[in-house]
Write an enzyme that holds these catalytic residues in place. Structure first.
Site, PDB file in Angstrom:
ATOM      1  N   GLY A  24      -7.270  -2.811 -13.473  1.00 10.00           N
ATOM      2  CA  GLY A  24      -8.552  -2.104 -13.506  1.00 10.00           C
ATOM      3  C   GLY A  24      -9.674  -3.104 -13.646  1.00 10.00           C
ATOM      4  O   GLY A  24      -9.985  -3.537 -14.750  1.00 10.00           O
ATOM      5  N   LYS A  76       2.726   4.976 -11.837  1.00 10.65           N
ATOM      6  CA  LYS A  76       1.312   4.584 -11.944  1.00 10.65           C
ATOM      7  C   LYS A  76       0.496   5.753 -12.483  1.00 10.65           C
ATOM      8  O   LYS A  76       0.470   6.838 -11.890  1.00 10.65           O
ATOM      9  CB  LYS A  76       0.779   4.162 -10.574  1.00 10.65           C
ATOM     10  CG  LYS A  76      -0.634   3.587 -10.627  1.00 10.65           C
ATOM     11  CD  LYS A  76      -0.970   2.914  -9.307  1.00 10.65           C
ATOM     12  CE  LYS A  76      -2.294   2.179  -9.370  1.00 10.65           C
ATOM     13  NZ  LYS A  76      -2.573   1.460  -8.106  1.00 10.65           N
ATOM     14  N   LYS A 114       0.862  -1.186   0.000  1.00  8.63           N
ATOM     15  CA  LYS A 114       0.000   0.000   0.000  1.00  8.63           C
ATOM     16  C   LYS A 114       0.899   1.237   0.000  1.00  8.63           C
ATOM     17  O   LYS A 114       2.097   1.140   0.248  1.00  8.63           O
ATOM     18  CB  LYS A 114      -0.994  -0.033   1.155  1.00  8.63           C
ATOM     19  CG  LYS A 114      -0.430   0.234   2.542  1.00  8.63           C
ATOM     20  CD  LYS A 114      -1.543   0.125   3.573  1.00  8.63           C
ATOM     21  CE  LYS A 114      -2.380   1.378   3.740  1.00  8.63           C
ATOM     22  NZ  LYS A 114      -3.168   1.893   2.661  1.00  8.63           N
ATOM     23  N   GLY A 139      -6.832  -5.914  -8.051  1.00  9.80           N
ATOM     24  CA  GLY A 139      -7.082  -4.892  -7.036  1.00  9.80           C
ATOM     25  C   GLY A 139      -8.317  -5.192  -6.210  1.00  9.80           C
ATOM     26  O   GLY A 139      -8.308  -6.059  -5.329  1.00  9.80           O
ATOM     27  N   THR A 140      -9.414  -4.512  -6.547  1.00  4.12           N
ATOM     28  CA  THR A 140     -10.659  -4.616  -5.786  1.00  4.12           C
ATOM     29  C   THR A 140     -11.092  -6.053  -5.515  1.00  4.12           C
ATOM     30  O   THR A 140     -11.646  -6.344  -4.455  1.00  4.12           O
ATOM     31  CB  THR A 140     -11.769  -3.866  -6.561  1.00  4.12           C
ATOM     32  OG1 THR A 140     -11.354  -2.513  -6.705  1.00  4.12           O
ATOM     33  CG2 THR A 140     -13.092  -3.907  -5.827  1.00  4.12           C
ATOM     34  N   CYS A 165      -3.298   9.277  -7.242  1.00  7.82           N
ATOM     35  CA  CYS A 165      -4.340   9.048  -6.250  1.00  7.82           C
ATOM     36  C   CYS A 165      -5.321  10.217  -6.245  1.00  7.82           C
ATOM     37  O   CYS A 165      -4.910  11.368  -6.108  1.00  7.82           O
ATOM     38  CB  CYS A 165      -3.725   8.892  -4.868  1.00  7.82           C
ATOM     39  SG  CYS A 165      -4.966   8.748  -3.581  1.00  7.82           S
ATOM     40  N   ASN A 190       4.840   1.057  -3.165  1.00  5.76           N
ATOM     41  CA  ASN A 190       4.103   2.181  -3.732  1.00  5.76           C
ATOM     42  C   ASN A 190       4.452   3.421  -2.902  1.00  5.76           C
ATOM     43  O   ASN A 190       4.275   3.438  -1.687  1.00  5.76           O
ATOM     44  CB  ASN A 190       2.602   1.887  -3.694  1.00  5.76           C
ATOM     45  CG  ASN A 190       1.784   2.993  -4.344  1.00  5.76           C
ATOM     46  OD1 ASN A 190       1.639   4.077  -3.785  1.00  5.76           O
ATOM     47  ND2 ASN A 190       1.252   2.723  -5.516  1.00  5.76           N
ATOM     48  N   ILE A 240      -4.522   1.158 -14.908  1.00  8.84           N
ATOM     49  CA  ILE A 240      -4.821   2.530 -14.517  1.00  8.84           C
ATOM     50  C   ILE A 240      -5.092   2.623 -13.011  1.00  8.84           C
ATOM     51  O   ILE A 240      -5.472   1.627 -12.393  1.00  8.84           O
ATOM     52  CB  ILE A 240      -6.081   3.052 -15.284  1.00  8.84           C
ATOM     53  CG1 ILE A 240      -7.263   2.124 -15.036  1.00  8.84           C
ATOM     54  CG2 ILE A 240      -5.795   3.235 -16.733  1.00  8.84           C
ATOM     55  CD1 ILE A 240      -8.581   2.583 -15.663  1.00  8.84           C
ATOM     56  N   ASN A 241      -4.903   3.812 -12.480  1.00  7.78           N
ATOM     57  CA  ASN A 241      -5.399   4.102 -11.139  1.00  7.78           C
ATOM     58  C   ASN A 241      -6.912   4.324 -11.263  1.00  7.78           C
ATOM     59  O   ASN A 241      -7.484   4.159 -12.341  1.00  7.78           O
ATOM     60  CB  ASN A 241      -4.680   5.329 -10.564  1.00  7.78           C
ATOM     61  CG  ASN A 241      -4.653   5.298  -9.026  1.00  7.78           C
ATOM     62  OD1 ASN A 241      -5.602   4.833  -8.393  1.00  7.78           O
ATOM     63  ND2 ASN A 241      -3.577   5.792  -8.440  1.00  7.78           N
TER      64      ASN A 241
END
Lengths: 322, 316
Positions: free
Chosen positions: A261, A179, A48, A283-284, A133, A102, A205-206
């Site tokens: 993404g 990023k 993170k 990610g999610t 971010c 990161n 992508i962010n």
């Protein structure tokens, strides 16, 4: 049959066991997912966001679900550089995956000081600069949407890394990945700025800046008002942007892309690879199905075997021309 | 103090729905059964711990069964799991059965209502720190606001288990009689004896009921009812503990009452969570740092959901 597929990836000079990473902010600092999966099954791991000083982050609510996605506005909550070194480097050093830290900050100096402090650490393979971010007042997306700023912060960090590893000492050299934010008119402009300033790799992508409104209160659900949209909702846009950056910037410069993404299955991951990503990050979906990364590695392997693809590398950018 | 569950083995399990019953007008109890698979079992969950249920694949109820106010919610897709605590846990042979108290408020709980016997649900758990079972205390006072009764029913069971000498009283509040999340009230005699709520009477626990509109029990807030009752008793503070679960304003009030009387108090907090396992950092609870004016954010999912009330900075 599956065993015959070569899943290894060349990523900016790194030999990765496979192309699957877990994405920053969705897999903790080190071994938080270990209850659910074998961390050594990953090709790469991204911590993170780490900032110079500890950050409490934003007030709650910090998340809200949407159809096929979620918004988050965590605000770089993290234990800070010193505690990170003390408590997490040991565990990270024992992982077989490539470890990227990161890095986030409100000024170029912030990014530089975090990288300076960590550049000599063996546990770390490289850095992912978070210039995208959407949930912090300073730094973050305000850097990432301005190509000039992306170039400056990338060059400043590159200088730190170069000064540490003069000559041909390739072994200790850290990989610099930037990023990118999708919240720009033309993502190739920021991609090019990062590459020209010395980025070894690009991750994209962010999240997208977004808002959900409580219509009874007539105010945003998130305390931060806006948050970053992630999850399956953004996947087709992410695939498109990866393909665009691959065609317009990455391919000709020999720069690898870490595509991400909304990935939740092996088929999603394969779309990114075909679009031009050398590796992908989950990610999610780590929130919904912790351990899905392992299934995705297996699924990619099966796809390759079923399609008579001997090496996953063959698939990178294999999208048919229009 | 016994184990509050912080060390238990968490994992992803497949549960089978064994019951899904409506209680009163707006509440339901979902029963789930876990079998041990390859030596790994959903181990005993402690009161106050929770689990993350994947309801995305659960079927929506039929169109007629969707309440009018939730027509829009029924059209929304979900991806994230939802956290629920347990109102009962039973270990039987090599199986674990849990019950979850819920009400239907949005797209996920609508799907929960659509579950029926034999359906499979993916569950991550048991998660978080539950209530500490203070075996050395003589008096336990449970304060429940609305749906907060769920984990306290299970806590009452554990507190009154074999060899327990603890005296337990529960205070349950809701806006109206209809919003009390319990089965039918007991008969008049039981009520006169103080056993108003069957779920607690089962464990020999007396109950006090409060409703905002006075349609059942004390007219007013459960915290007023609790405070008044405390004032009438003469409980030794050192020998007493308060456990509370409900809306944050209620928890703040209970914490204040306990603090004034120097009684230990544990509160079960609620936050929006994406993961429940410490990854997303979204469920933070502001906590005081001892001997300073500073505060830190702790994670509701891992450091809680149960906190020592003296530690929490309640949001107003």
């Amino acid at each position: 049959m599956n065993e015959t597929v070569d899943m290894s990836v060349d990523f900016a000079g790194l030999e990765l066991a496979n192309p699957v990473f877990t994405a920053s902010g969705t897999c903790g600092y080190a071994d938080e997912l270990a209850d659910f999966m074998d961390m050594n099954a990953l090709g790469g791991f991204i911590t993170k966001s780490i900032t110079r000083k500890p950050r409490k982050g934003n007030p709650t609510p910090r998340i809200v679900e949407t159809d096929s996605g979620m918004l988050n506005a965590i605000g770089w909550a993290n234990i800070g550089l010193e505690r990170f070194i003390e408590e997490k480097l040991g565990i990270l050093g024992s992982m077989s995956a490539a470890v990227f830290v990161n890095v986030a900050g409100a000024s170029i100096g912030d990014y530089v000081s975090v990288v300076e402090r960590l550049a000599g650490e063996e546990a770390i393979t490289g850095f992912e600069l978070n210039v995208s971010c959407p949930n912090v007042g300073q730094g973050g997306i305000s850097f990432g949407t301005d190509a000039g700023q992306v170039a400056k912060v990338t060059a400043a960090v590159k200088k730190v890394l170069d000064s540490r590893f003069r000559g041909n000492d390739k072994d200790g050299r850290k990989v610099l990945m930037v990023k990118l934010s999708p919240c720009v008119t033309d993502i190739s402009v920021t991609a090019r700025a990062a590459v020209e300033a010395g980025a070894d790799a690009l991750s994209l992508i962010n999240t997208f800046t977004a808002m959900v409104i409580d219509i009874e209160e007539r105010e945003p659900v998130l305390a931060n008002r806006t948050g970053g949209l992630s999850g399956p909702a953004i996947k087709p846009i992410a695939v498109y942007l990866v393909n665009k950056v691959y065609n317009e910037v990455a391919k000709k410069n020999g720069i690898p892309i870490l595509g991400m993404g909304g990935i939740k299955t092996a088929s999603d991951a394969i779309e990114f690879v075909v679009a031009g990503a050398s590796a992908v990050a989950i990610g999610t979906w780590n929130f919904v199905e912790p351990g899905c990364a392992v299934k995705i590695v297996e699924g990619i392997k099966k796809y390759c075997a079923d399609h008579n693809i001997k090496e996953i590398k063959e698939l990178v950018g294999a999208l048919k021309a229009g | 103090m016994t184990d509050n569950g912080a060390g238990s083995t968490k994992g992803v399990y497949e549960a089978v729905v064994c019951s899904n019953k409506q209680i009163g007008r707006s509440f339901y109890r979902l029963g789930l059964e876990f079998s041990s698979v390859g030596g790994k079992a959903f181990v005993e969950a402690r009161p106050g711990q929770f689990a993350q249920l994947d309801l995305a694949a659960a079927p929506l109820p039929s169109a007629e069964a969707i309440p009018e106010g939730l027509a829009d919610a029924a059209r929304r897709g979900i991806i994230l799991r939802r956290p629920f605590s347990f109102c009962d846990v039973v270990r039987k042979d090599r199986k674990t059965q849990v019950e979850i108290l819920y009400c239907v408020v949005g797209p996920a709980s609508l799907r929960m209502k659509g579950l029926s016997g034999g359906d499979k649900v993916s569950v991550i758990g048991p998660l978080g720190r539950g209530f500490s079972v203070a075996e050395k205390k003589r008096h336990a006072l449970l304060v429940a606001g609305g749906m907060g009764a769920g984990p306290l029913v299970y806590l009452a069971k554990v507190l009154t288990g074999e060899s327990s000498k603890m005296e337990v009283v529960v205070f349950a509040g809701a806006r109206t009689r209809e919003e009390l999340p319990f089965r039918r009230p007991l008969d008049e005699i039981s009520r006169q004896l103080g056993f108003s709520l069957g779920e607690f009477a089962e464990y020999g626990v007396k109950s006090q009921v409060a409703t905002d509109d006075g349609t059942a029990g004390y007219e007013g807030l459960v915290t007023d009812c609790f405070s008044k009752w405390l004032g009438e008793q003469n409980l030794p503070a050192r020998d007493t503990i308060v456990y509370a679960c409900g809306p944050e304003a209620m928890l703040a009030q209970v914490a204040e009452i306990a603090k004034d009387r120097n009684i230990d108090c544990e509160v079960s907090m609620e936050r929006r969570m994406a993961c429940g396992i410490g990854l997303c950092q979204s469920c933070v609870v502001e906590c005081k740092v001892e001997d300073s004016n500073e505060s830190v954010y702790k994670l509701c999912c891992e450091d809680g959901p149960v906190f020592d009330s003296r530690e929490v900075v309640f949001s107003s």
